[in-house]
Design a protein around this motif. Structure first.
Motif, PDB file in Angstrom:
ATOM      1  N   ILE A 244      68.911-107.038 -53.397  1.00 46.95           N
ATOM      2  CA  ILE A 244      69.759-105.847 -53.482  1.00 46.95           C
ATOM      3  C   ILE A 244      71.195-106.289 -53.703  1.00 46.95           C
ATOM      4  CG2 ILE A 244      70.684-103.878 -52.190  1.00 46.95           C
ATOM      5  CD1 ILE A 244      68.107-103.857 -50.556  1.00 46.95           C
ATOM      6  N   TYR A 245      71.916-105.572 -54.564  1.00 45.87           N
ATOM      7  CA  TYR A 245      73.368-105.765 -54.630  1.00 45.87           C
ATOM      8  C   TYR A 245      74.023-104.462 -54.182  1.00 45.87           C
ATOM      9  CZ  TYR A 245      77.722-107.977 -55.656  1.00 45.87           C
ATOM     10  OH  TYR A 245      78.960-108.560 -55.505  1.00 45.87           O
ATOM     11  N   ASN A 246      74.863-104.572 -53.144  1.00 48.08           N
ATOM     12  CA  ASN A 246      75.495-103.416 -52.515  1.00 48.08           C
ATOM     13  C   ASN A 246      76.984-103.405 -52.846  1.00 48.08           C
ATOM     14  OD1 ASN A 246      75.486-101.147 -50.605  1.00 48.08           O
ATOM     15  ND2 ASN A 246      76.712-102.481 -49.292  1.00 48.08           N
ATOM     16  N   VAL A 247      77.508-102.228 -53.225  1.00 50.55           N
ATOM     17  CA  VAL A 247      78.921-102.057 -53.567  1.00 50.55           C
ATOM     18  C   VAL A 247      79.507-100.974 -52.669  1.00 50.55           C
ATOM     19  CG1 VAL A 247      80.568-101.492 -55.396  1.00 50.55           C
ATOM     20  CG2 VAL A 247      78.463-102.738 -55.947  1.00 50.55           C
ATOM     21  N   MET A 248      80.682-101.247 -52.074  1.00 49.98           N
ATOM     22  CA  MET A 248      81.304-100.329 -51.118  1.00 49.98           C
ATOM     23  C   MET A 248      82.749-100.069 -51.517  1.00 49.98           C
ATOM     24  SD  MET A 248      79.802-102.324 -47.764  1.00 49.98           S
ATOM     25  CE  MET A 248      80.045-101.073 -46.521  1.00 49.98           C
ATOM     26  N   GLY A 249      83.167 -98.798 -51.451  1.00 51.96           N
ATOM     27  CA  GLY A 249      84.541 -98.446 -51.753  1.00 51.96           C
ATOM     28  C   GLY A 249      85.508 -99.026 -50.733  1.00 51.96           C
TER      29      GLY A 249
END
Length: 307
Positions: A244-249
């Protein structure tokens, strides 16, 4: 969301059915026979594609999306992630956590729903996503007959659920669908009152799951992220099956409404040819670890598979 190509005859576009029908419908009456033949071809393809887009299937993927109860809402880690597994025919279902030894297999009688599987949140099989970047703990669901799956994260104060889509519906291009973290003008958490409007660790996020090895992604965030990715800049990520690749503001600073997390709505993810020369289908989930939608709302987390 991507709609897969139908080749040279007709093509599904980003908003629905193939544009071939209006084009051919404008033909003169003398071409009606050809029109009917081509319409039948396109209709047959549409029906086949519609069947591919059913939420019923035999294989699904999911991540344990970040929730502020992991780290900031005492008592910590009281949330649960439960799977609702619905079967019309008798089904044997195995749920596992990628790259761990954790696995559970259950038998579901026909016309029933099973809600007995809780996803690990501690120990060696802990599947929770805490940060921006790569994790290899995707949740894998496999059944011997078609089933329907929902995922629900909850505790006494929060609730976030999503319907899951099976792997045969996965596409190659998605946009994240989130919500502004700061538009509700809600009261700050109490006490103290000098925190951000939308609370500590309340991030807008999205994550991508690879269902196959050699998956290569181009990710273009719509705004600044926690790890410093810049808006409208494209970054390349390589994933293998179960990763999984997770992106967060990025969180703001201070106690103003605008100081909440950047909204990740509109971030784009495209699957491009990987090391094996092939494009691989992906799943994308959007959500928030904590958000207020109404004034004085105590806050919720959100999750939704984009399809």
């Amino acid at each position: 969301m991507l709609r897969r190509s139908a080749g040279a005859v007709c093509r599904i576009n980003s908003i629905g059915f193939a544009p071939c029908l209006p084009e051919y419908c404008s033909m003169k009456r003398s071409t009606n026979n050809r029109l009917l033949l081509l319409a039948a071809c396109c209709l047959g393809f549409f029906l086949a594609t519609a069947q591919d887009k059913s939420n019923k299937g035999k294989e699904f993927w999911l991540g344990y999306g970040y929730c502020w109860n992991f780290t900031s809402e005492p008592p910590l880690n009281t949330q649960e992630l439960v799977l609702y597994l619905s079967a019309e025919a008798p089904a044997t279902v195995t749920v596992s956590i990628a790259n761990t030894s954790w696995s559970q297999t259950i038998n579901i009688p026909a016309n029933t729903v099973d809600a007995s599987i809780l996803i690990p949140k501690t120990g060696a099989a802990d599947a929770r996503i805490f940060a921006e970047g790569l994790t290899n703990r995707a949740i894998h669901i496999v059944s011997d007959t078609p089933i329907v799956v929902y995922a629900h994260t909850y505790n006494g104060m929060i609730s976030a659920a999503t319907m899951l889509m099976p792997v045969e519906t996965y596409g190659y291009k998605y946009y994240s669908l989130n919500y502004s973290q700061a538009t509700s003008a809600s009261s700050p958490p109490a006490p103290p009152l000098n925190t951000t409007q939308n609370g500590p660790d309340w991030y807008s996020w999205f994550y991508v799951i690879a269902s196959e090895d050699n998956t290569r992604l181009q990710i273009t965030p719509s705004d600044t992220t926690v790890n410093g990715w810049l808006p409208n800049q494209t970054y390349t990520v390589n994933l293998n099956k179960g990763e999984i690749y997770n992106v967060m503001g990025k969180l703001g600073s201070g106690n103003q409404a605008w100081a909440a997390s950047k909204d990740m709505t509109g971030s784009k993810v495209i699957s491009i040819p990987g090391a094996d020369g092939n494009c691989h289908p992906i799943a994308l989930f959007s959500g928030s670890s904590g958000i207020r939608l109404c004034k004085n709302d105590g806050g919720e987390n959100m999750q939704q598979q984009v399809f």
